[in-house]
Design an enzyme around this catalytic site. Structure first.
Site, PDB file in Angstrom:
ATOM      1  N   ASN A 145     -51.145-135.259  12.254  1.00  0.00           N
ATOM      2  CA  ASN A 145     -50.809-136.626  11.905  1.00  0.00           C
ATOM      3  C   ASN A 145     -50.757-137.445  13.177  1.00  0.00           C
ATOM      4  OD1 ASN A 145     -50.530-136.116   9.203  1.00  0.00           O
ATOM      5  ND2 ASN A 145     -48.618-137.248   9.050  1.00  0.00           N
TER       6      ASN A 145
ATOM      7  N   PHE B  50     -38.433-143.730   7.917  1.00  0.00           N
ATOM      8  CA  PHE B  50     -39.439-144.709   8.317  1.00  0.00           C
ATOM      9  C   PHE B  50     -40.495-144.695   7.220  1.00  0.00           C
ATOM     10  CE2 PHE B  50     -39.472-146.426  12.754  1.00  0.00           C
ATOM     11  CZ  PHE B  50     -38.176-146.067  13.080  1.00  0.00           C
TER      12      PHE B  50
ATOM     13  N   ASP C   1     -48.164-134.122   5.234  1.00  0.00           N
ATOM     14  CA  ASP C   1     -47.822-133.854   3.834  1.00  0.00           C
ATOM     15  C   ASP C   1     -48.506-132.606   3.300  1.00  0.00           C
ATOM     16  OD1 ASP C   1     -46.049-135.982   3.115  1.00  0.00           O
ATOM     17  OD2 ASP C   1     -47.735-137.348   3.398  1.00  0.00           O
TER      18      ASP C   1
ATOM     19  N   LYS D 130     -35.997-140.839  -1.912  1.00  0.00           N
ATOM     20  CA  LYS D 130     -35.508-139.859  -0.921  1.00  0.00           C
ATOM     21  C   LYS D 130     -34.010-140.007  -0.674  1.00  0.00           C
ATOM     22  CE  LYS D 130     -40.092-139.663   1.190  1.00  0.00           C
ATOM     23  NZ  LYS D 130     -40.879-138.955   2.176  1.00  0.00           N
TER      24      LYS D 130
ATOM     25  N   LYS E  79     -60.547-117.084  15.093  1.00  0.00           N
ATOM     26  CA  LYS E  79     -61.295-118.337  15.196  1.00  0.00           C
ATOM     27  C   LYS E  79     -62.422-118.354  14.161  1.00  0.00           C
ATOM     28  CE  LYS E  79     -63.997-121.129  18.342  1.00  0.00           C
ATOM     29  NZ  LYS E  79     -64.723-121.172  19.597  1.00  0.00           N
TER      30      LYS E  79
HETATM   31  O1  PMT Z   1     -44.873-142.073  17.390  1.00  0.00           O
HETATM   32  P1  PMT Z   1     -45.503-143.430  17.557  1.00  0.00           P
HETATM   33  O2  PMT Z   1     -46.920-143.322  18.043  1.00  0.00           O
HETATM   34  O3  PMT Z   1     -44.638-144.357  18.366  1.00  0.00           O
HETATM   35  O4  PMT Z   1     -45.624-144.076  16.082  1.00  0.00           O
HETATM   36  C1  PMT Z   1     -44.483-144.408  15.345  1.00  0.00           C
HETATM   37  C2  PMT Z   1     -44.690-144.180  13.835  1.00  0.00           C
HETATM   38  C3  PMT Z   1     -45.773-145.092  13.318  1.00  0.00           C
HETATM   39  C4  PMT Z   1     -45.065-142.714  13.580  1.00  0.00           C
HETATM   40  C5  PMT Z   1     -43.302-144.498  13.162  1.00  0.00           C
HETATM   41  O5  PMT Z   1     -42.966-145.832  13.384  1.00  0.00           O
HETATM   42  C6  PMT Z   1     -43.363-144.214  11.659  1.00  0.00           C
HETATM   43  O6  PMT Z   1     -43.783-145.028  10.851  1.00  0.00           O
HETATM   44  N1  PMT Z   1     -42.898-143.007  11.242  1.00  0.00           N
HETATM   45  C7  PMT Z   1     -43.001-142.512   9.847  1.00  0.00           C
HETATM   46  C8  PMT Z   1     -44.302-141.820   9.629  1.00  0.00           C
HETATM   47  C9  PMT Z   1     -44.447-141.252   8.208  1.00  0.00           C
HETATM   48  O7  PMT Z   1     -44.687-140.095   8.060  1.00  0.00           O
HETATM   49  O8  PMT Z   1     -44.217-142.131   7.264  1.00  0.00           O
HETATM   50  P2  PMT Z   1     -44.338-141.795   5.660  1.00  0.00           P
HETATM   51  O9  PMT Z   1     -44.293-143.137   5.028  1.00  0.00           O
HETATM   52  O10 PMT Z   1     -45.508-140.924   5.398  1.00  0.00           O
HETATM   53  O11 PMT Z   1     -43.029-140.975   5.343  1.00  0.00           O
HETATM   54  C10 PMT Z   1     -41.799-141.591   4.920  1.00  0.00           C
HETATM   55  C11 PMT Z   1     -40.634-140.875   5.552  1.00  0.00           C
HETATM   56  O12 PMT Z   1     -40.526-139.539   5.044  1.00  0.00           O
HETATM   57  C12 PMT Z   1     -40.697-140.753   7.058  1.00  0.00           C
HETATM   58  O13 PMT Z   1     -39.403-140.966   7.582  1.00  0.00           O
HETATM   59  C13 PMT Z   1     -41.156-139.307   7.282  1.00  0.00           C
HETATM   60  O14 PMT Z   1     -40.631-138.804   8.504  1.00  0.00           O
HETATM   61  C14 PMT Z   1     -40.580-138.597   6.090  1.00  0.00           C
HETATM   62  N2  PMT Z   1     -41.385-137.464   5.591  1.00  0.00           N
HETATM   63  C15 PMT Z   1     -42.679-137.653   5.210  1.00  0.00           C
HETATM   64  C16 PMT Z   1     -43.404-136.594   4.705  1.00  0.00           C
HETATM   65  C17 PMT Z   1     -42.796-135.330   4.599  1.00  0.00           C
HETATM   66  N3  PMT Z   1     -43.461-134.275   4.129  1.00  0.00           N
HETATM   67  N4  PMT Z   1     -41.524-135.161   4.989  1.00  0.00           N
HETATM   68  C18 PMT Z   1     -40.813-136.213   5.477  1.00  0.00           C
HETATM   69  O15 PMT Z   1     -39.633-136.056   5.817  1.00  0.00           O
END
Ligand code: PMT
Length: 409
Positions: A218, A334, A289, A352, A299
């Protein structure tokens, strides 16, 4: 922390090579600008090798990575350091001339400026130079006083560029002073509410290995997460920073404990192991995900023209935490979105079981992944109106998130 190092045309320009090397070793990101005269004393090559960046040598370089380069560099800088600074450069800086890249960046930057004058003693003592230096000081420019000794011209007196460890020491103590200021401001603003609290922050992207040499990752360099961890530590919290695949330098604050977790499964385990006695979790990590269904321990050999990978769903760490959360524990997510930001972020907030979610539009060039800046909207679960945080540095946004988090305690 980003340092733009300006090198002007004096014999001491060779010392700027060591300054670059020492700044890099101390963990700073460095971009070097050389004046035309500086290139008469030393070539751009060692600066490029040591900084790992293209050296800017003219206003008119063909630049593909930045649109308006002098403004991009001016914005990027957390500090503009000019070492050595000649009498000519100091004079131009004093009157606000912008006739080359360095003076133009100097005029455009809002970052603090530190100058290390180096020249012949008589030139230094000349009333014009002294008045120019005094004027720059009045404007808040930090001056690293020249050392005394035998000069290149054979004269003995003041005007030598201090040795690179001294200059880098000045840079470090500037950032220490600044960080202490930010820290005490944060502690004040948070009314000490986060002091001693255990906060888990995740940063970077998790990976899905395919075989021993390949993985799907990711996008995320970890800047937002590291900035958040540092802000939480600055507010007095004991931080556990769980990092996936990151490109940013790891923080060194004593109240940040580092845990590495490359895959989503590793991150889930690492976070769960710390969660029971945690006061808050902030998930900035870009969590993969999906993972590869059948990891190949050997490999995979290149044979067919195409090949298909089957992916299976990974656990959702935040959702898991949302289910386990106890009264008093605060969960912050986030949301990285490219469309329907409000709708998707609010859905994640709800599904969540979060207290608030920081939604950022990752399709923007100046926000989201791998940028120094970010813009976000915070959505709250308690019915408060969403809050807009316009584009600013990730450090500033992190400070704002931590101030909001403190309100929950
Ligand atoms: O690291 P940088 O380059 O500075 O970039 C920052 C960022 C863009 C990564 C950051 O600002 C950001 O948006 N982080 C969240 C990335 C993300 O996975 O977003 P999401 O919308 O897919 O997930 C929602 C939330 O669930 C997130 O808090 C994520 O950490 C969490 N999640 C997602 C998938 C998963 N399987 N488990 C999780 O806990």
């Amino acid at each position: 922390m980003n340092v733009v190092l300006g090198v002007t045309g004096g014999i001491a320009a060779y010392k700027a090579v060591e300054i670059t090397s020492r700044l890099k070793k101390a963990g700073f990101a460095v971009r070097v600008i050389m004046t035309r005269a500086a290139q008469e004393f030393v070539t751009p090559r060692p600066f490029a090798e040591l900084s790992g960046e293209r050296v800017v040598t003219s206003m008119w370089d063909d630049c593909t990575e930045r649109h308006v380069e002098h403004i991009a560099l001016a914005d990027w800088a957390d500090l503009l350091l000019v070492a050595p600074a000649t009498a000519n450069f100091i004079a131009k800086a004093a009157v606000g001339m912008a006739d080359d890249m360095l003076t133009t960046v100097l005029l455009a930057t809002k970052a603090p400026v530190m100058i290390a004058p180096a020249m012949n003693t008589d030139m230094l003592n000349n009333v014009a130079t002294q008045k120019n230096i005094a004027l720059l000081k009045e404007r808040g420019v930090m001056i690293i006083e020249p050392a005394a000794g035998v000069l290149a011209c054979g004269a003995v007196g003041a005007g030598r560029l201090p040795e690179p460890p001294t200059i880098v020491g000045e840079v470090k103590s500037f950032f220490d002073r600044r960080d202490n200021g930010v820290r005490s401001e944060l502690i004040n603003d948070c009314n000490g509410k986060l002091a001693g609290k255990k906060i888990i922050v995740t940063a970077g992207g998790t990976i899905a290995p395919i075989d021993p040499v390949r993985f799907i990752a990711n996008r995320s360099g970890g800047k937002m997460g590291v900035a958040t961890a540092r802000a939480a530590a600055g507010a007095g919290a004991n931080v556990v920073l769980v990092t996936g695949n990151i490109t940013v330098a790891l923080p060194t604050e004593p109240n940040i404990r580092l845990v590495s977790a490359l895959t989503t499964d590793d991150m889930l385990k690492a976070v769960l192991a710390e969660f029971a006695n945690a006061d808050a979790v902030i998930m900035t990590a870009a969590v993969a995900d999906y993972r590869v269904k059948d990891y190949s321990p050997q490999k995979i050999k290149k044979k067919a023209n195409s090949f298909t990978l089957e992916l299976v769903k990974n656990p959702d760490i935040l959702r898991e935490l949302g289910q386990q959360k106890q009264p008093g524990q605060i969960l912050v997510g986030f949301a990285a979105e490219t469309e329907n930001l409000a709708e998707y972020a609010k859905r994640k907030l709800d599904e969540k079981n979060l207290d608030f979610i920081v939604a950022n539009d990752v399709s923007r060039k100046d926000a989201g992944f791998d940028t120094d800046t970010n813009a976000a909207v915070i959505f709250y679960a308690d019915g408060r109106a969403p809050e807009d945080f316009p584009l600013d540095s990730k450090d500033k946004l992190a400070g704002r998130i931590i101030r909001r988090l403190a309100e929950f305690f």
